[in-house]
Design an enzyme around this catalytic site. Sequence first.
Site, PDB file in Angstrom:
ATOM      1  N   ASP A   1       0.815  -1.212   0.000  1.00  0.00           N
ATOM      2  CA  ASP A   1       0.000   0.000   0.000  1.00  0.00           C
ATOM      3  C   ASP A   1       0.850   1.265   0.000  1.00  0.00           C
ATOM      4  O   ASP A   1       0.375   2.343   0.362  1.00  0.00           O
ATOM      5  CB  ASP A   1      -0.962   0.006   1.201  1.00  0.00           C
ATOM      6  CG  ASP A   1      -0.229  -0.064   2.536  1.00  0.00           C
ATOM      7  OD1 ASP A   1       0.997  -0.298   2.540  1.00  0.00           O
ATOM      8  OD2 ASP A   1      -0.889   0.123   3.578  1.00  0.00           O
TER       9      ASP A   1
ATOM     10  N   GLU B   1       8.709  -2.695  13.926  1.00  0.00           N
ATOM     11  CA  GLU B   1       9.956  -2.130  13.403  1.00  0.00           C
ATOM     12  C   GLU B   1      11.001  -1.997  14.510  1.00  0.00           C
ATOM     13  O   GLU B   1      12.170  -2.383  14.344  1.00  0.00           O
ATOM     14  CB  GLU B   1       9.706  -0.751  12.778  1.00  0.00           C
ATOM     15  CG  GLU B   1       8.668  -0.745  11.656  1.00  0.00           C
ATOM     16  CD  GLU B   1       7.262  -0.496  12.137  1.00  0.00           C
ATOM     17  OE1 GLU B   1       6.418  -0.088  11.307  1.00  0.00           O
ATOM     18  OE2 GLU B   1       6.998  -0.698  13.335  1.00  0.00           O
TER      19      GLU B   1
END
Length: 394
Positions: A252, A335
């Site tokens: 995306d 992350e």
Amino acid sequence: MIRSYKLYLMLLGSSIFFLLCQNQSSITCFVSNVSSSAAAAVAASATADDTLGLGQGRGVAAADGEISFGEKIRSRSLNFKDIPLKLDRSSSTSAATSSSAVTSTTTASTTSTTSTTTTTTVKPPLSAPLANSIDEAMYRFPVDTAVLPPLYIITPTYRRPEQIPELTRLGYTLKHVQNVLWIVVEDSENCTESVRHLLDEIGVSYVQITAPMPSKYRKQKIKPRGVSNRNRALQWIRANATEGVLYFADDDNTYNLRLFEQLRWVRKVAMFPVGLISKFQVSSPIVKNGTITGFYDGWVGGRKYALDMAGFAVSVKFLLSRPHAQMPYKPGYEEDGFLRTLEPFTFSEVELLASNCTEILTWHTQARKNSPAPALDRKKYAGTNLLKLTSWLV
């Protein structure tokens, strides 16, 4: 009157006969040349078919030995352990430096890949083509890593209305990138046919594997989506790669091609800004005098590395030196958790891409309207890269 008409016809016929007789040798030569040209064209076509393994115009041999009528090779799933050919340096250099020749090749795939969360099965590859043949493009990955380091683009995906259009956008972006392997990992039990068909149609070298989210996490209100996919891709890289750079490219997002060329030369860890993230409209390291002093993100949440998934890349060699590095099943901290497992490394070792983090080369372009970015505190962030980044924001 009738006699004059008959006489005229006789004279006309005699003239035509005379002309034909006079030019008989020229006509014979012309017919002979046409015949020779046709024979030569047929012979050349047969030779080309034999060279490419097409036989009597019967199609292309598929990876499982069957014949696929009317198709040409475009792309396939790759497993380096199964590749019988390594191009010589001259052909590798040609493939690495001639992007127009590579991207203009039209082909079709006949190879399929299936896998589970623990194994990857790839059918045997097609026979190696002759040098300089039209099929050479499909062997451009892997090339001589001394010429062009490979890129491993990891894309987790799951079935939803936006899946195919978003994969289409990313796939045709990667089609312009040389020496890239697209690792597409589906959150499902089996590889879906719609995704496989799209990957074959786009023509980028790819591996299609699956990694369904563990059932215990599916019951959570906020799911750690994409974690099992990315960890499965890291497992595949550890088993199949020794050189290059890995990058988590979600489907995306939108990517500037300049980003991929900068990623190619990362030695350990690289970081860079991502646009359209949170209320600040950007997520980026804060850089002052060429050094990271912190992170600018709409949500820090106690994270040491407050970055978006698309805001960093890692060298394959560095990953291999950290055998336990993986992504945690902790929503919002994926992350940060992954980068922590890569430690030890310091901020001074991090490579700052996108012109020292003053440009935005990747954007989190979801299918929704974004609000304008708030004004930046120029006094607080004086002397940092954020001042220049505001020119990219709306």
